[in-house]
Structures are given as C-alpha cells and as structure tokens.
Design an enzyme around this catalytic site. Structure first.
Site, short mmCIF file in Angstrom:
data_model
loop_
_atom_site.label_atom_id
_atom_site.label_comp_id
_atom_site.label_asym_id
_atom_site.label_seq_id
_atom_site.Cartn_x
_atom_site.Cartn_y
_atom_site.Cartn_z
N CYS A 1 1.01 -1.32 0.05
CA CYS A 1 -0.07 -0.03 0.00
C CYS A 1 0.77 1.41 -0.06
O CYS A 1 0.40 2.22 -0.17
CB CYS A 1 -0.90 -0.04 1.18
N CYS B 1 -2.89 -2.43 8.57
CA CYS B 1 -2.30 -1.12 9.06
C CYS B 1 -1.71 -1.38 10.80
O CYS B 1 -0.84 -0.70 11.12
CB CYS B 1 -3.26 -0.14 9.14
FE1 FES Z 1 -1.66 0.32 4.30
FE2 FES Z 1 -3.35 1.06 5.89
S1 FES Z 1 -3.66 0.76 3.74
S2 FES Z 1 -1.39 0.92 6.31
#
Ligand code: FES
Length: 147
Positions: A33, A103
């Site tokens: 991400c 996360c």
């Molecule tokens: Fe990667 Fe939240 S989407 S840390």
C-alpha cells in the site's frame, strides 16, 4: 465500517509529531500500500517509556492505529511495550475491517523497530525482541486469517 474509536483517533490523533533526541526511532512500511509509519520513543534510565510520538504517511486506519499504539505504550516499561501486539491495537480500537488489519501490524512493528534502535544504541538486549523487517507485508495474510 470503522468504529467510533477508529474515527476518533483518526480525527484527533494522539501524540502525533516528532521527538528531539529520541532514545529510539523505528520506521516501517508496507510495500503493497506504500504506507510508512515512524515511532519515536523517549525511554528513561529505568526503562520506562516517558514519551512517544508518531508520524504516519498512510491511510486513516494507519493513523488511528499509530495513535492508539502510542497511548498503549506510554508510561510502560520496554518489556510491556513489546507485548503490545497488533491484536491489542485492534482491540483498543474496537476492531478494524479485515483489509485494514495490516495497518495495525505496522503499528506493532514500528514500536518494535524503535525498541530495536534503542537497544542497539545502548548496547542492550531486549528479551523476546526480534530484528524488525522494514517491509511488513510478508506475513500479513497469516495475520488476517486470525481475525
Ligand atoms: Fe496500508 Fe493502511 S492501507 S497501512
């Protein structure tokens, strides 16, 4: 959907910022991400975390997990901070959607990375602390499965 606690920590993050001359700093990221989290710890001579700050370049859940993680480790001993797992972080937020569990893993690993830095700088060994990875998405799938 996000819980009230997630929304609260996202809207009013606690302990956001940097520490000057921290005892330890840890930076971790997730290559998938692209989010990055940095934790600063101020640890006194008795091994108590006196202050903690974070900087997170990431999604709302990453900001909320960083914020709640700082509250979980502040005032704790190094050993207690080590026991703040991503599961504890998720519980403190009353839950996270499964796709956002990684996360919380960033938060756990950022704390570990800062503790590792502190240990290296002081030439000490923290029982149970493993060298953190910079990219923490490796065992994300295993973690997601346990929720
Ligand atoms: Fe990667 Fe939240 S989407 S840390």
């Amino acid at each position: 959907m996000y819980t009230k606690k997630v929304m609260d920590h996202f809207s009013n993050p606690r302990n956001m910022g940097e520490l000057e001359n921290p005892s330890g700093v840890g930076t971790v990221g997730n290559a998938k991400c692209g989010d990055i989290m940095r934790m600063y710890l101020d640890i006194d001579d008795d091994g108590i975390i006196q202050d903690v700050k974070f900087k997170t370049f990431g999604c709302g859940a990453a900001i909320a997990t960083s914020s709640v993680a700082t509250e979980l480790v502040k005032g704790k001993t190094v050993q207690e901070a080590l026991e703040v797992t991503n599961k504890a972080v998720v519980e403190a937020l009353d839950g996270l959607p499964p796709v956002k569990v990684h996360c919380s893993l960033l938060a756990e690993q950022a704390i570990h990375a800062a503790l590792w830095d502190y240990a290296e700088k002081n030439g000490i060994k923290i029982e149970g602390l493993k060298k953190p990875k910079n990219d923490v998405h490796d065992h994300e799938e295993d973690v997601a499965e346990s929720y």
